[in-house]
Design an enzyme around this catalytic site. Sequence first.
Site, PDB file in Angstrom:
ATOM      1  N   ASP A  53      -2.905  -0.350  -4.747  1.00 47.87           N
ATOM      2  CA  ASP A  53      -2.992   0.877  -5.552  1.00 47.87           C
ATOM      3  C   ASP A  53      -3.009   0.561  -7.046  1.00 47.87           C
ATOM      4  O   ASP A  53      -3.598   1.294  -7.827  1.00 47.87           O
ATOM      5  CB  ASP A  53      -1.822   1.809  -5.215  1.00 47.87           C
ATOM      6  CG  ASP A  53      -1.866   2.205  -3.761  1.00 47.87           C
ATOM      7  OD1 ASP A  53      -2.835   2.855  -3.361  1.00 47.87           O
ATOM      8  OD2 ASP A  53      -0.955   1.800  -3.004  1.00 47.87           O
TER       9      ASP A  53
ATOM     10  N   GLU B  34       0.823  -1.201   0.000  1.00 43.78           N
ATOM     11  CA  GLU B  34       0.000   0.000   0.000  1.00 43.78           C
ATOM     12  C   GLU B  34       0.864   1.260   0.000  1.00 43.78           C
ATOM     13  O   GLU B  34       1.799   1.383   0.810  1.00 43.78           O
ATOM     14  CB  GLU B  34      -0.884  -0.012   1.261  1.00 43.78           C
ATOM     15  CG  GLU B  34      -2.038   0.949   1.232  1.00 43.78           C
ATOM     16  CD  GLU B  34      -3.097   0.602   0.183  1.00 43.78           C
ATOM     17  OE1 GLU B  34      -3.583  -0.535   0.159  1.00 43.78           O
ATOM     18  OE2 GLU B  34      -3.427   1.507  -0.608  1.00 43.78           O
TER      19      GLU B  34
ATOM     20  N   ASN C  97     -13.460   3.741  -4.942  1.00 40.90           N
ATOM     21  CA  ASN C  97     -12.304   3.534  -4.066  1.00 40.90           C
ATOM     22  C   ASN C  97     -12.023   2.046  -3.934  1.00 40.90           C
ATOM     23  O   ASN C  97     -12.968   1.240  -3.839  1.00 40.90           O
ATOM     24  CB  ASN C  97     -12.601   4.144  -2.691  1.00 40.90           C
ATOM     25  CG  ASN C  97     -11.345   4.258  -1.862  1.00 40.90           C
ATOM     26  OD1 ASN C  97     -10.762   3.246  -1.469  1.00 40.90           O
ATOM     27  ND2 ASN C  97     -10.904   5.466  -1.621  1.00 40.90           N
TER      28      ASN C  97
HETATM   29  N1  LIG Z   1      -9.596   5.930  -5.642  1.00 33.98           N
HETATM   30  C1  LIG Z   1      -8.740   4.987  -5.341  1.00 33.98           C
HETATM   31  O1  LIG Z   1      -9.101   3.867  -4.951  1.00 33.98           O
HETATM   32  C2  LIG Z   1      -7.288   5.278  -5.461  1.00 33.98           C
HETATM   33  C3  LIG Z   1      -6.842   6.539  -5.666  1.00 33.98           C
HETATM   34  N2  LIG Z   1      -5.507   6.795  -5.797  1.00 33.98           N
HETATM   35  C4  LIG Z   1      -5.105   8.192  -5.918  1.00 33.98           C
HETATM   36  O2  LIG Z   1      -4.558   8.430  -7.193  1.00 33.98           O
HETATM   37  C5  LIG Z   1      -3.590   9.457  -7.100  1.00 33.98           C
HETATM   38  C6  LIG Z   1      -2.345   9.022  -7.845  1.00 33.98           C
HETATM   39  O3  LIG Z   1      -1.814   7.883  -7.232  1.00 33.98           O
HETATM   40  P1  LIG Z   1      -0.675   7.031  -7.938  1.00 33.98           P
HETATM   41  O4  LIG Z   1      -1.062   6.605  -9.273  1.00 33.98           O
HETATM   42  O5  LIG Z   1      -0.287   6.003  -6.977  1.00 33.98           O
HETATM   43  O6  LIG Z   1       0.497   8.120  -8.027  1.00 33.98           O
HETATM   44  P2  LIG Z   1       1.709   8.128  -8.999  1.00 33.98           P
HETATM   45  O7  LIG Z   1       2.692   9.054  -8.429  1.00 33.98           O
HETATM   46  O8  LIG Z   1       2.108   6.746  -9.337  1.00 33.98           O
HETATM   47  O9  LIG Z   1       1.082   8.773 -10.341  1.00 33.98           O
HETATM   48  C7  LIG Z   1       0.731  10.120 -10.483  1.00 33.98           C
HETATM   49  C8  LIG Z   1       0.639  10.393 -11.955  1.00 33.98           C
HETATM   50  O10 LIG Z   1       0.102  11.669 -12.147  1.00 33.98           O
HETATM   51  C9  LIG Z   1       0.891  12.355 -13.098  1.00 33.98           C
HETATM   52  N3  LIG Z   1       0.790  13.784 -12.877  1.00 33.98           N
HETATM   53  C10 LIG Z   1       1.268  14.520 -11.868  1.00 33.98           C
HETATM   54  N4  LIG Z   1       0.970  15.810 -12.053  1.00 33.98           N
HETATM   55  C11 LIG Z   1       0.281  15.881 -13.205  1.00 33.98           C
HETATM   56  C12 LIG Z   1      -0.281  16.927 -13.951  1.00 33.98           C
HETATM   57  N5  LIG Z   1      -0.222  18.179 -13.527  1.00 33.98           N
HETATM   58  N6  LIG Z   1      -0.886  16.642 -15.112  1.00 33.98           N
HETATM   59  C13 LIG Z   1      -0.967  15.386 -15.559  1.00 33.98           C
HETATM   60  N7  LIG Z   1      -0.450  14.343 -14.898  1.00 33.98           N
HETATM   61  C14 LIG Z   1       0.168  14.596 -13.746  1.00 33.98           C
HETATM   62  C15 LIG Z   1       2.288  11.837 -12.893  1.00 33.98           C
HETATM   63  O11 LIG Z   1       3.044  12.068 -14.047  1.00 33.98           O
HETATM   64  P3  LIG Z   1       4.540  11.522 -14.214  1.00 33.98           P
HETATM   65  O12 LIG Z   1       4.385  10.038 -14.427  1.00 33.98           O
HETATM   66  O13 LIG Z   1       5.029  12.161 -15.450  1.00 33.98           O
HETATM   67  O14 LIG Z   1       5.230  11.886 -12.958  1.00 33.98           O
HETATM   68  C16 LIG Z   1       1.991  10.372 -12.663  1.00 33.98           C
HETATM   69  O15 LIG Z   1       1.876   9.703 -13.871  1.00 33.98           O
HETATM   70  C17 LIG Z   1      -3.383   9.709  -5.608  1.00 33.98           C
HETATM   71  O16 LIG Z   1      -4.060  10.882  -5.250  1.00 33.98           O
HETATM   72  C18 LIG Z   1      -4.023   8.538  -4.934  1.00 33.98           C
HETATM   73  O17 LIG Z   1      -4.584   8.877  -3.690  1.00 33.98           O
HETATM   74  C19 LIG Z   1      -4.574   5.796  -5.770  1.00 33.98           C
HETATM   75  C20 LIG Z   1      -4.972   4.504  -5.560  1.00 33.98           C
HETATM   76  C21 LIG Z   1      -6.356   4.156  -5.329  1.00 33.98           C
HETATM   77  C1  LIG Z   2      -7.366   4.665  -1.853  1.00 33.55           C
HETATM   78  C2  LIG Z   2      -5.947   4.467  -1.946  1.00 33.55           C
HETATM   79  O1  LIG Z   2      -5.460   3.366  -1.809  1.00 33.55           O
HETATM   80  C3  LIG Z   2      -5.099   5.589  -2.225  1.00 33.55           C
HETATM   81  O2  LIG Z   2      -5.585   6.693  -2.456  1.00 33.55           O
HETATM   82  O3  LIG Z   2      -3.891   5.399  -2.223  1.00 33.55           O
HETATM   83 MG   LIG Z   3      -3.375   3.417  -1.483  1.00 36.23          MG
END
Ligand SMILES: NC(=O)C1=CN([C@@H]2O[C@H](COP(=O)(O)OP(=O)(O)OC[C@H]3O[C@@H](n4cnc5c(N)ncnc54)[C@H](OP(=O)(O)O)[C@@H]3O)[C@@H](O)[C@H]2O)C=CC1
Ligand SMILES: CC(=O)C(=O)O
Ligand SMILES: [Mg+2]
Length: 610
Positions: free
Chosen positions: A298, A274, A485
């Site tokens: 995630d 996580e 979520n």
């Molecule tokens: N709803 C749910 O169940 C879940 C929600 N999430 C949420 O998702 C979000 C991202 O998590 P995660 O994927 O792990 O994070 P990561 O850091 O793996 O990914 C973030 C991504 O966003 C991109 N990014 C950042 N800034 C911008 C911007 N201004 N414009 C476009 N793209 C941008 C990054 O680009 P680059 O690759 O170029 O750095 C990267 O690809 C978090 O807020 C997390 O809480 C996560 C897991 C579960």
């Molecule tokens: C929901 C979750 O796992 C996250 O935002 O990272």
């Molecule tokens: Mg998480």
Amino acid sequence: MLKLKPSNLNQIQKTLNIQLAKYAKVSSIDEKERLAKPRSQIKGVELLRNPSLYKGMAFTIDERQLLGIHGLLPPAVLSQEVQCLRIMENFRREKDDLDRYISLINLQYRNEKLFYKVLKDNLELLMPIVYTPTVGLACQKYGIAFRRSKGLFITIHDKGHIYDVLCNWPETTVKAIVVTDGQRILGLGDLGCYGMGIPVGKLSLYTALAGIYPTHCLPIMLDVGTNNKELLDDPLYIGLRQERVGGKVYEEFMDEFMDAVVARFGYNCLIQFEDFASHNAHKFLEKYRNKYCMFNDDIQGTAAVALAGVLTSLRVSGIDLQDNRILFVGAGQAACGIAELVALAISRKANISIDEACERIYMFDVDGLLVENRPEGQLDGPKNKFVKTNFTPTRDLLNAVEQVKPTVLIGATGVGGIFTESVLKKMGELNHRPIIFALSNPTNKAECTAEQAFRNTDGRCLFSSGSPFNPVEYNGKTYIPGQGNNSYIFPGVALATTVFQSKHIDEEVFLIAAESLSEQVSEEDLSTGRIYPPMKQIQDVSVKIATEVSKYYYSVGMASLYPKPECLETHIRNQLYDTTYQSYVPSTWSWPEEHLKPKNCDQSSFYEND
Ligand SMILES: NC(=O)C1=CN([C@@H]2O[C@H](COP(=O)(O)OP(=O)(O)OC[C@H]3O[C@@H](n4cnc5c(N)ncnc54)[C@H](OP(=O)(O)O)[C@@H]3O)[C@@H](O)[C@H]2O)C=CC1
Ligand SMILES: CC(=O)C(=O)O
Ligand SMILES: [Mg+2]
């Protein structure tokens, strides 16, 4: 002196065994009851400090006398129902959500059954406190929120001794671990050891949403330092005051951790990864997925909940899965995890290759739309398979939307408000029923609010968000936003995996979980705009997901529980944690006299003269 003849000793033993086996059958105490009894006959003040056994003023007078706690509690005896009323009254009196979080966590430390009873009975009200968004705030303020240690803290300095640290955990039966290194806590970045709030919160949902015993769950923080300067300067910081250790040492530490878990708790112990940083999340998933019973929530849990949301929304938009154009904003672990599972679902449904399915999926990251000829290094990793030709490079999201013309827009960036009014309006212009998911957590990181999504699409969008939003009133109609979520997925997957003791969790499991979740959304739910089942049904949802996953485990030989139970769902339901207090006063039965003596044999013949 009389001495037993050796031959007769065997006979007595045999007879006794038969009698005892019969007795054991009659009085077999099931897992639930065994766990509810005071272990090792814990008594006195020690009992009052044990959260799994503590009942507060609900201890009866008999129990208080028997257990040596008479006089240590006020004289009145209160029922659990009255205790719940008191908790909720206090909850309403707290001045803010952080205080509400602290008082609920204190209750969990004190009286587990009451905590889970209150949580289960008030899920819609309390989920946003013990989970997102408040858990994010609590992690940021963990130095203030911290009262008492929960779970295990293993630091990089324990390298070489991780097994010994695991042995300090008092429970021998641990079936599930949620582990983080705190580097990417929700969308809040590196919170180091303060990130422990996440494994604690996720495991609270294992119990509240899927009935997994709290004593079987272990939250773990792997503290390898933090690069968050503010935390390093924070006098209340609870972790190592050093920069993150990476590279070979970190990887060896992780490898040792995985092996130590198996050595201590067995191959069947589930390990949920996580909130690791994206590169580590992907790396460890690939490295460990076939060797251990693990998954990355995630990447895989999020993938399943988002796919379920898309499948459900398509029942309304009427567009076949393979005919959609899906644009991801963010190309990190969450976005790539969803994209890969969606591609798998498309390829299965349309009977096309994964590469062909990926053609329908577009990505936009911090450097803009994923198109060829980006500078070296920008297209590495799992996002590589979604790179497009024949599109003009752009860093402007609105322009990307105009070029791609997506039917589905999914945000997982951790960047609040990135779905601007013009982006949302464009989605409304392009589609009769645009599908818009703002998955980032906590609330202030959501790509748009529910209200912005519904207003800017004239109430036509199918919307979900990672953190909850209140219903939206627009043009005289009420729209209920869904909460996309992973909490809809990981409890059910963990329930099936722990009950049927699978040693692995493969991709198929998340496809099955997504389909099962989507199928549980009724037409009535859809008519109110819901694309996920109501939160109050979530325990049932988890059991149904677990049932479908367990059917799969048996069909491919991944289950280890044999003989296979006749009805998998009934078997699952029989294992669930019960929040009602058990009586600690022994029941009135007595050991039946006739079961103690061997029957049908002349006892005198067993003895010989010395
Ligand atoms: N709803 C749910 O169940 C879940 C929600 N999430 C949420 O998702 C979000 C991202 O998590 P995660 O994927 O792990 O994070 P990561 O850091 O793996 O990914 C973030 C991504 O966003 C991109 N990014 C950042 N800034 C911008 C911007 N201004 N414009 C476009 N793209 C941008 C990054 O680009 P680059 O690759 O170029 O750095 C990267 O690809 C978090 O807020 C997390 O809480 C996560 C897991 C579960
Ligand atoms: C929901 C979750 O796992 C996250 O935002 O990272
Ligand atoms: Mg998480």
